[in-house]
Write an enzyme that holds these catalytic residues in place. Structure first.
Site, PDB file in Angstrom:
ATOM      1  N   GLU A   1       0.835  -1.203   0.000  1.00 19.73           N
ATOM      2  CA  GLU A   1       0.000   0.000   0.000  1.00 19.73           C
ATOM      3  C   GLU A   1       0.873   1.259   0.000  1.00 19.73           C
ATOM      4  O   GLU A   1       0.592   2.233  -0.719  1.00 19.73           O
ATOM      5  CB  GLU A   1      -0.905  -0.013   1.232  1.00 19.73           C
ATOM      6  CG  GLU A   1      -1.698   1.266   1.440  1.00 19.73           C
ATOM      7  CD  GLU A   1      -2.033   1.500   2.901  1.00 19.73           C
ATOM      8  OE1 GLU A   1      -2.205   2.678   3.271  1.00 19.73           O
ATOM      9  OE2 GLU A   1      -2.081   0.517   3.671  1.00 19.73           O
TER      10      GLU A   1
ATOM     11  N   ASP B   1       0.864   3.997  -3.063  1.00 20.24           N
ATOM     12  CA  ASP B   1       0.534   5.405  -2.852  1.00 20.24           C
ATOM     13  C   ASP B   1       1.513   6.301  -3.608  1.00 20.24           C
ATOM     14  O   ASP B   1       1.118   7.278  -4.255  1.00 20.24           O
ATOM     15  CB  ASP B   1       0.568   5.712  -1.351  1.00 20.24           C
ATOM     16  CG  ASP B   1       0.347   7.175  -1.047  1.00 20.24           C
ATOM     17  OD1 ASP B   1      -0.716   7.705  -1.417  1.00 20.24           O
ATOM     18  OD2 ASP B   1       1.245   7.801  -0.460  1.00 20.24           O
TER      19      ASP B   1
ATOM     20  N   GLU C   1      -4.330   0.987  -3.637  1.00 21.51           N
ATOM     21  CA  GLU C   1      -2.903   1.331  -3.621  1.00 21.51           C
ATOM     22  C   GLU C   1      -2.022   0.090  -3.512  1.00 21.51           C
ATOM     23  O   GLU C   1      -0.949   0.027  -4.128  1.00 21.51           O
ATOM     24  CB  GLU C   1      -2.630   2.301  -2.467  1.00 21.51           C
ATOM     25  CG  GLU C   1      -3.318   3.650  -2.664  1.00 21.51           C
ATOM     26  CD  GLU C   1      -3.219   4.551  -1.450  1.00 21.51           C
ATOM     27  OE1 GLU C   1      -2.893   4.037  -0.355  1.00 21.51           O
ATOM     28  OE2 GLU C   1      -3.471   5.764  -1.582  1.00 21.51           O
TER      29      GLU C   1
END
Length: 360
Positions: free
Chosen positions: A47, A51, A132
């Protein structure tokens, strides 16, 4: 995750994993690994990577679209504030969560019993994390190949369609209420403004700024405070603001919410900005999100020409429709765009003026 599920996800994101375990890791919540004591093989670090990938690809796409590189430097007609607002609209939690809903990925999450009990798969931040993490998994698997990351972001987010829209186009509720009133009654909506300077003390009330952001704040009444009353469809809708414009915006937003709740909003033609091929995928998604029909699904088949070059066939289907549309092109993106365009054209040609919003 079984082979069929992995294949479905890979098809939707436009990327085939060399290491399938990375994709499964992207769907694995930290709570699951802690509960089962399986170490750190969860989506938390993916994640984080995703991002950063998303930020980079979005900025890259915006830089390519809104500006130009010359010998004397890079020039952009839009300012930093405008670009920042576009970026926030693209990558905010609600947008990413909505795309996970559209893709149908939340049901594949691997979660702890506690998460299942709390229906974590329905939470906005959980779906944002999943979005993400999938990008992070792609990044690791392709060794940060920008072209492949670009494809996945485009496929998952329709990024090229979003940034191609005019920065200055803003469909605020005041404009929507004007259109509705003119179509329904042939006149503009009626607004009444009441200055609030004689109201002492502080109050807490909904406040809509010019950018459409709803906030709830406390502020002191002053000479520039206004209450606005919108008279429409036999109802009164009230809004407040520091200026007449802001108060009208708030009242119009309340009025439009009422029309939507009562099923009084007009048909899909009012919700389509541009019927061109370029915006077809986005327009189908917009109409679907507004309840005109179910979410479109896209199925890809790969063949090759005589020289071994890939030919992609994309078929577009919508649950409840008797027909589907398809298109062949050298890229997935083009095939999807044109299949969506033909579907949209069929809908507008065959059902405009008769198709309404879905019940419930």
């Amino acid at each position: 995750m079984d082979k069929e599920t992995i294949g479905k996800v890979e098809q939707e994101i436009g990327y085939t994993f060399k290491n399938k375990s990375l994709l499964e890791q992207a769907f694995t919540r930290k709570s699951y690994t802690e509960e089962r004591r399986k170490g750190e093989s969860n989506n938390e670090i993916l994640e984080f990577f995703g991002d950063k990938v998303l930020d980079f690809i979005v900025i890259k796409e915006m830089a390519d679209h809104y500006g130009e590189l010359h010998d004397t430097g890079y020039f952009c007609a839009s300012n930093e504030g405008e670009l920042s607002e576009v970026k926030k609209q693209i990558v905010n939690s609600k947008s990413l969560s909505a795309r996970i809903d559209d893709l149908g990925f939340a049901k594949y999450l691997i979660m702890s019993k506690g998460d299942e009990k709390n229906n974590a798969q329905d939470q906005t931040h959980v779906k944002e994390d999943l979005f993400e993490a999938i990008l992070g998994a792609v990044a690791v698997d392709c060794r940060w190949d920008i072209s492949k990351l670009q494809v996945s972001v485009d496929m998952m987010l329709h990024l090229d369609d979003i940034v191609s829209r005019d920065l200055n186009v803003h469909y605020d509720p005041v404009t929507l209420m004007q259109r509705w009133s003119l179509r329904k009654y042939g006149v503009l909506p009626e607004y009444k403004f009441i200055p609030q300077k004689n109201m002492p003390g502080r109050d807490i009330r909904p406040y809509y700024g010019e950018n459409g952001r709803l906030d709830t704040k406390a502020y002191a009444h002053g000479d520039e405070d206004y209450k606005c009353i919108l008279y429409l469809a036999g109802q009164e809708f009230v809004g407040y603001g520091f200026t007449k414009s802001e108060a009208r915006y708030a009242a119009a937003a309340e009025g439009y919410d009422y029309l939507e709740e009562e099923g009084l909003v007009f048909l899909m033609e009012d919700d389509i900005e541009d019927c061109s091929e370029e915006h077809a995928v986005s327009n189908l998604q917009i109409l679907s999100s507004k309840g005109y029909f179910k979410t479109p699904s896209y199925t890809f088949t790969e063949t090759h020409d005589g020289n071994g070059n890939p030919i992609w066939k994309c078929e577009c289907d919508i649950e409840g429709f008797e027909y589907s549309t398809w298109y062949e092109a050298a890229s997935k993106k083009e095939a999807k765009r044109m299949a969506a365009y033909h579907m949209l054209a069929n809908i507008l040609r065959n059902q405009m003026g008769t198709i309404g919003k879905l019940e419930g």
